[in-house]
Structures are given as C-alpha cells and as structure tokens.
Design a protein around this motif. Sequence first.
Motif, short mmCIF file in Angstrom:
data_model
loop_
_atom_site.label_atom_id
_atom_site.label_comp_id
_atom_site.label_asym_id
_atom_site.label_seq_id
_atom_site.Cartn_x
_atom_site.Cartn_y
_atom_site.Cartn_z
N PRO A 280 78.85 12.54 80.42
CA PRO A 280 78.10 11.80 80.78
C PRO A 280 76.78 11.49 79.65
CG PRO A 280 78.08 13.16 82.49
CD PRO A 280 78.77 13.56 81.60
N HIS A 281 76.55 10.07 79.45
CA HIS A 281 75.44 9.89 78.21
C HIS A 281 74.62 8.76 78.92
CE1 HIS A 281 77.19 12.52 75.37
NE2 HIS A 281 78.29 11.86 75.42
N ARG A 282 73.53 8.27 78.30
CA ARG A 282 72.93 7.10 78.51
C ARG A 282 73.51 6.04 77.69
NH1 ARG A 282 66.32 6.89 77.68
NH2 ARG A 282 67.19 4.78 78.04
N LEU A 283 73.98 5.09 78.52
CA LEU A 283 75.13 4.10 77.74
C LEU A 283 74.25 2.78 77.73
CD1 LEU A 283 78.46 4.48 79.95
CD2 LEU A 283 77.64 5.74 77.72
N THR A 284 73.18 2.50 78.19
CA THR A 284 72.24 1.33 78.05
C THR A 284 70.96 1.66 77.47
OG1 THR A 284 71.79 0.89 80.04
CG2 THR A 284 73.86 0.03 79.20
N CYS A 285 70.05 0.82 76.99
CA CYS A 285 68.65 1.32 76.73
C CYS A 285 67.83 1.27 78.00
CB CYS A 285 68.27 0.16 75.48
SG CYS A 285 68.92 0.32 73.92
N ARG A 286 68.27 0.26 78.95
CA ARG A 286 67.49 0.24 80.06
C ARG A 286 67.72 1.31 80.98
NH1 ARG A 286 65.11 -4.75 81.06
NH2 ARG A 286 65.56 -4.66 83.40
N GLY A 287 69.11 1.77 81.07
CA GLY A 287 69.31 2.64 82.14
C GLY A 287 69.25 4.03 81.71
N GLU A 288 68.42 4.71 82.57
CA GLU A 288 67.83 5.92 82.27
C GLU A 288 68.80 7.18 82.62
OE1 GLU A 288 63.84 6.74 83.42
OE2 GLU A 288 63.11 5.00 82.08
#
Length: 312
Positions: A280-288
């Motif tokens: 798992p990683h942060r995949l978008t700027c907006r999604g925390e």
Amino acid sequence: MTGARGEAAAGRFLCADAARARVDPLAGTAPYGSVWILVEYRGGWPSNGFDGLDLHPEVKARVFSAAQRLRARILLVRRHGRTPAGRPRRWAVLRYASGGDQRQHWGTWERDEELSGIVDALEAPGEPGGPPVVLVCAHGTHDTCCALRGRPVGRALSERWPDAVWECSHVGGDRFAANVVVLPDGVYYGNLDAEASVRVVGEHLADRVHADHLRGYTDLFPPQQAALAAVLRHAGPAGRHAYDVVTTLRDDGGWWVRVAARPTGAPSYDVRVRSHRTAPHRLTCRGESASSAVVYEAVTLRTAGTGPDGLP
C-alpha cells in the motif's frame, strides 16, 4: 525554487514524485474504452469534471445517460492559454473500433441545450478519419501533479501542434503525470515532461509507438497491454496497428498472450504475463489513505510457437 521541485522541497506530498521514486511500472495501466466525449469548457473545472458543471440538469442527465450506455468517457477540454473572445465552444464524439476504424463527430455549443447534439452523435457512426486529437491531463483541482506536470507539457505540445492539442480533465493514473492521450487511437502515455512529450507525440504522429512512456492501448486489457509493451521493447517501435493480440489464455499463473505482427510473415510473439499487488502507498495527491495497485509484468517473451507450452 518553483514548479514540482519547489512544491516537493516545501514538504508537500506529490504522487508523481513518489511513483517515480518507486519506479511504478507504466505498462498495463491504460483504462479500457473506445468512445470519448469531449466538452470544451473554459471556466474552472470542478474536481469531478463534467458531473460538477452547473449545466441545465435535464441536458446533463441526457448526455450522461447516453454516455453510460456506450461506456463513453466524458472529458472537459480547453486550449492552453487564452482562447480568443467570440470563438464558439466545441464538443466532440471520438470512436475507435477494432481494425483501426476511427470516427469523429464535432459540433459547437453556446447554450446548454446545444449539448444535446452529443446524444445524437453517439447514435450516429461519425465521419471516418480526421486529424488526431492530443489530450494532456491538466486537471489541477482533481490532482496537484496533473497541473504541476501537465501544464508545462500542454504548453510545449500546443506550441508544436496548436490545432491538435487540448488540455483535458482527469484521465486516470494521476501518479503517472504528465499523462497524454492520443485519440481516436486510444493510446496512453505517462511520466512525460515537456521535452519528452514533444518527442513521444512526434513519433506517435509519425506512426512509431515506443515502449518508453507507453501506458497502453485502450482497446486492450491490462495483461494484453503489458504483453504488447514487452514486444515493442524487444522488437523496437512500430505503428499503432503493426500488431494484433490474437489469443489470450488465462491460467493459475497468469496469462499467455500471442501478439501477431502485421503483415503475416513478420515475427509474432508469445508473452507470459503475471500480475501482483504492490504494498500500500498513497497513489494520489488528494487521497491520504494508502492503497495497493495491480502490476502486470511480462516475464517471458519468445517467438510464437517455439515453446512446449506455447499458445496453439
């Protein structure tokens, strides 16, 4: 310090920087689809694109319903920079069919009601051929990286091909910004900067698709996209219709994909593709929140029919 590097230096999370640091694979990430609706909108774009526009509710519902029936994607578009006053806004329905048949239908609109022409266009075949359309995702209200990386690419491409290039709303894969889509070909490219974009689009328009920066063809499914990218990486750049995916067999270990060359007589290939989920990683700027992504990897490539477990 300005631009993406300045933002990163200020401590702001940028999904495209993080994806490049992880070396997230591009191949197999183009969303499936063969029909696109473009709506020119010069005002601010809502984060959810067409859905968020303040249009006549009945008109918007009709367009959205017609698009859903054909699984068409609706994208907002605009020219980079200022558009001369008085020029009518445009809309388009673009289609790609197997075998390379491409259709376009263009119209203009000033009043919301005139967008109903899109519904009629979706029910008609459209005109064959037409010049290519180059879209650059620059949807900053959807994702920061789309603006930081997309706007410079939009500027560079617009200076080179002003009639072909449009900035557009969210096309998917924010972490691969800058993203460029060539229509009606249905070819996605990612991880572009201004210099690379001019080179990649120039090669595409000359009918030479390279594996570098290629996310995939939208008429193929992810394992097929990964297989074709592996063939292009192995055999070198080729035209958009130089290969056909003729067989795809699924088993417990993944897929065997046969990629056949056009014309017959040129080498064809059997490609073994496997998939796995990333950590798992942060995949978008907006999604925390952290999410995992599915990666498709070509692990074997050989001339068609040369292996004991090759495709029939």
